[in-house]
Design a protein around this motif. Structure first.
Motif, mmCIF file in Angstrom:
data_model
loop_
_atom_site.group_PDB
_atom_site.id
_atom_site.type_symbol
_atom_site.label_atom_id
_atom_site.label_comp_id
_atom_site.label_asym_id
_atom_site.label_seq_id
_atom_site.Cartn_x
_atom_site.Cartn_y
_atom_site.Cartn_z
ATOM 1 N N UNK A 27 0.829 -1.208 0.000
ATOM 2 C CA UNK A 27 0.000 0.000 0.000
ATOM 3 C C UNK A 27 0.867 1.263 0.000
ATOM 4 N N UNK A 28 1.966 1.216 0.742
ATOM 5 C CA UNK A 28 2.863 2.373 0.798
ATOM 6 C C UNK A 28 3.463 2.651 -0.582
ATOM 7 N N UNK A 29 3.975 1.605 -1.222
ATOM 8 C CA UNK A 29 4.573 1.779 -2.548
ATOM 9 C C UNK A 29 3.528 2.286 -3.537
ATOM 10 N N UNK A 30 2.328 1.728 -3.466
ATOM 11 C CA UNK A 30 1.256 2.147 -4.377
ATOM 12 C C UNK A 30 0.962 3.631 -4.230
ATOM 13 N N UNK A 31 0.988 4.126 -3.001
ATOM 14 C CA UNK A 31 0.693 5.549 -2.789
ATOM 15 C C UNK A 31 1.812 6.437 -3.325
ATOM 16 N N UNK A 32 3.030 5.901 -3.386
ATOM 17 C CA UNK A 32 4.149 6.650 -3.969
ATOM 18 C C UNK A 32 4.067 6.626 -5.495
ATOM 19 N N UNK A 33 3.795 5.464 -6.033
ATOM 20 C CA UNK A 33 3.693 5.306 -7.485
ATOM 21 C C UNK A 33 2.593 6.199 -8.064
ATOM 22 N N UNK A 34 1.502 6.365 -7.316
ATOM 23 C CA UNK A 34 0.340 7.119 -7.807
ATOM 24 C C UNK A 34 0.436 8.626 -7.588
ATOM 25 N N UNK A 35 1.582 9.112 -7.126
ATOM 26 C CA UNK A 35 1.732 10.551 -6.931
ATOM 27 C C UNK A 35 1.504 11.301 -8.249
ATOM 28 N N UNK A 36 0.760 12.397 -8.162
ATOM 29 C CA UNK A 36 0.557 13.213 -9.357
ATOM 30 C C UNK A 36 1.864 13.887 -9.772
ATOM 31 N N UNK A 37 2.754 14.069 -8.811
ATOM 32 C CA UNK A 37 4.109 14.538 -9.089
ATOM 33 C C UNK A 37 4.893 13.308 -9.529
ATOM 34 N N UNK A 38 5.289 13.263 -10.796
ATOM 35 C CA UNK A 38 5.774 12.016 -11.382
ATOM 36 C C UNK A 38 7.285 11.835 -11.407
ATOM 37 N N UNK A 39 8.061 12.921 -11.309
ATOM 38 C CA UNK A 39 9.516 12.762 -11.426
ATOM 39 C C UNK A 39 10.107 12.325 -10.086
ATOM 40 N N UNK A 40 9.988 11.036 -9.825
ATOM 41 C CA UNK A 40 10.439 10.496 -8.550
ATOM 42 C C UNK A 40 11.244 9.221 -8.764
ATOM 43 N N UNK A 41 12.071 8.929 -7.780
ATOM 44 C CA UNK A 41 12.663 7.602 -7.652
ATOM 45 C C UNK A 41 12.194 7.066 -6.303
ATOM 46 N N UNK A 42 11.878 5.801 -6.264
ATOM 47 C CA UNK A 42 11.383 5.186 -5.035
ATOM 48 C C UNK A 42 12.414 4.164 -4.577
#
Length: 329
Positions: A27-42
């Motif tokens: 669930x945590x990863x999913x909430x990061x992946x779905x960020x409207x701010x897209x330029x991220x590394x997880x």
């Protein structure tokens, strides 16, 4: 001809340290992946979980996710710091493996940091959820009041020592974004333990930079049986001892910092409380002699404290009585 001069979004590193909580981690990863701010590394940093989450992480099929697994358990703090040191982003944000972000968490905090290079972090308020992910309205409002986030003005705060270190309003480990490159992650000593987030707030304060508050609840902090807060009571004596030692270490540093002298009495009171808590933990762990030394030290510094006196008295009683009574402390 109109030229679109909009600059690309800066990279944000999302740090997710994890240990054996695959259900929540997903669930945590999913909430990061779905960020409207897209330029991220997880960055998912696994502390050698018996249930290796590598396949779970891979199942997202997202190239922005990087997985690191320690070959042995290196401890909570080392796992967290290792992930921070792997971050390549202009900004870093910590996400507990059992917490969740709103989709617009980053989108609402990053602009303030981008607009003002004198800001070291931006933070927000948070919801409290239970093990099933349901919002606990009463606990949520109680949390906001307890940490006085309901009283903080929106915007920039240059002198935030009271907000950050006394009221503990800044949820550094769960609901904030930090400008990367301003904190030396190796400067966070191992003694801070589970108090690393408060110590990080301290490092942000002494950096001379300011902070920004966005007064919305954009994250979900999960309360369940396996959180450090829940574990640091009688159910896990070693967790209680670790927490008390971490508190003593941090408050000692704050007491000695001349920049925080106006709050010296506050930090000393918390330091004395931590002394007693450590003594209680040692007493429950049957280290009676060591426990008494902390009770005597606390009494010497504050003369009278009912909690400390009670604990000291119980150190001279049969352990079956001691354990029963100290269950409430």
């Amino acid at each position: 001809m109109t030229i679109n001069s909009k600059l690309p979004e800066p990279l944000v590193s999302v740090i997710i340290p994890t240990y054996n909580r695959s259900k929540y981690l997903e669930q945590a990863i999913a909430s990061a992946v779905k960020q409207t701010y897209q330029n991220i590394e997880i960055i998912v940093s696994d502390n050698c979980s018996p249930e290796n989450p590598q396949n779970l992480v891979a199942s997202f099929g997202d190239s922005r996710i990087k997985f690191w697994r320690h070959k042995e358990n290196v401890g909570m703090l080392n796992n967290q710091m290792n992930a921070f040191k792997m971050a390549r982003g202009k900004y870093v944000a910590s996400l507990h493996d059992d917490d969740i972000w709103n989709q617009d968490f980053l989108a609402k905090l990053i602009p303030a940091l981008e607009a003002n290079s004198n800001l070291i972090l931006a933070f927000c308020d948070q919801y409290i959820i239970d093990a099933q992910g349901e919002i606990n309205a009463a606990a949520t409002e109680g949390n906001s009041r307890s940490y006085k986030r309901d009283q903080i003005a929106s915007g920039i705060h240059e002198d935030f020592q009271k907000i950050g270190l006394v009221d503990k309003s800044i949820p550094t480990a769960a609901a904030c974004v930090i400008r990367n490159g301003l904190i030396d992650w190796d400067s966070i000593p191992s003694e801070v333990g589970g108090m690393w987030d408060l110590y990080l707030t301290y490092l942000c304060y002494i950096s001379g930079y300011a902070v920004y508050y966005y007064p919305e609840k954009l994250t979900y902090y999960r309360e369940h049986e396996q959180t450090d807060t829940m574990l640091s009571g009688r159910r896990n004596v070693q967790a209680k001892i670790r927490k008390a030692k971490s508190e003593m270490f941090c408050y000692q540093i704050f007491m000695e910092d001349v920049r925080l002298q106006e709050f010296h009495s506050h930090f000393k009171r918390l330091w004395l409380e931590a002394n007693t808590t450590l003594g209680i933990g040692l007493l429950l762990d049957k280290e009676v002699k060591a426990a008494r030394s902390y009770f005597w030290q606390a009494l010497h510094e504050q003369k009278f404290n009912l909690r400390t006196l009670t604990a000291l008295t119980l150190s001279f009683t049969p352990s079956i009585i001691t354990n029963k009574v100290l269950g409430v402390y």
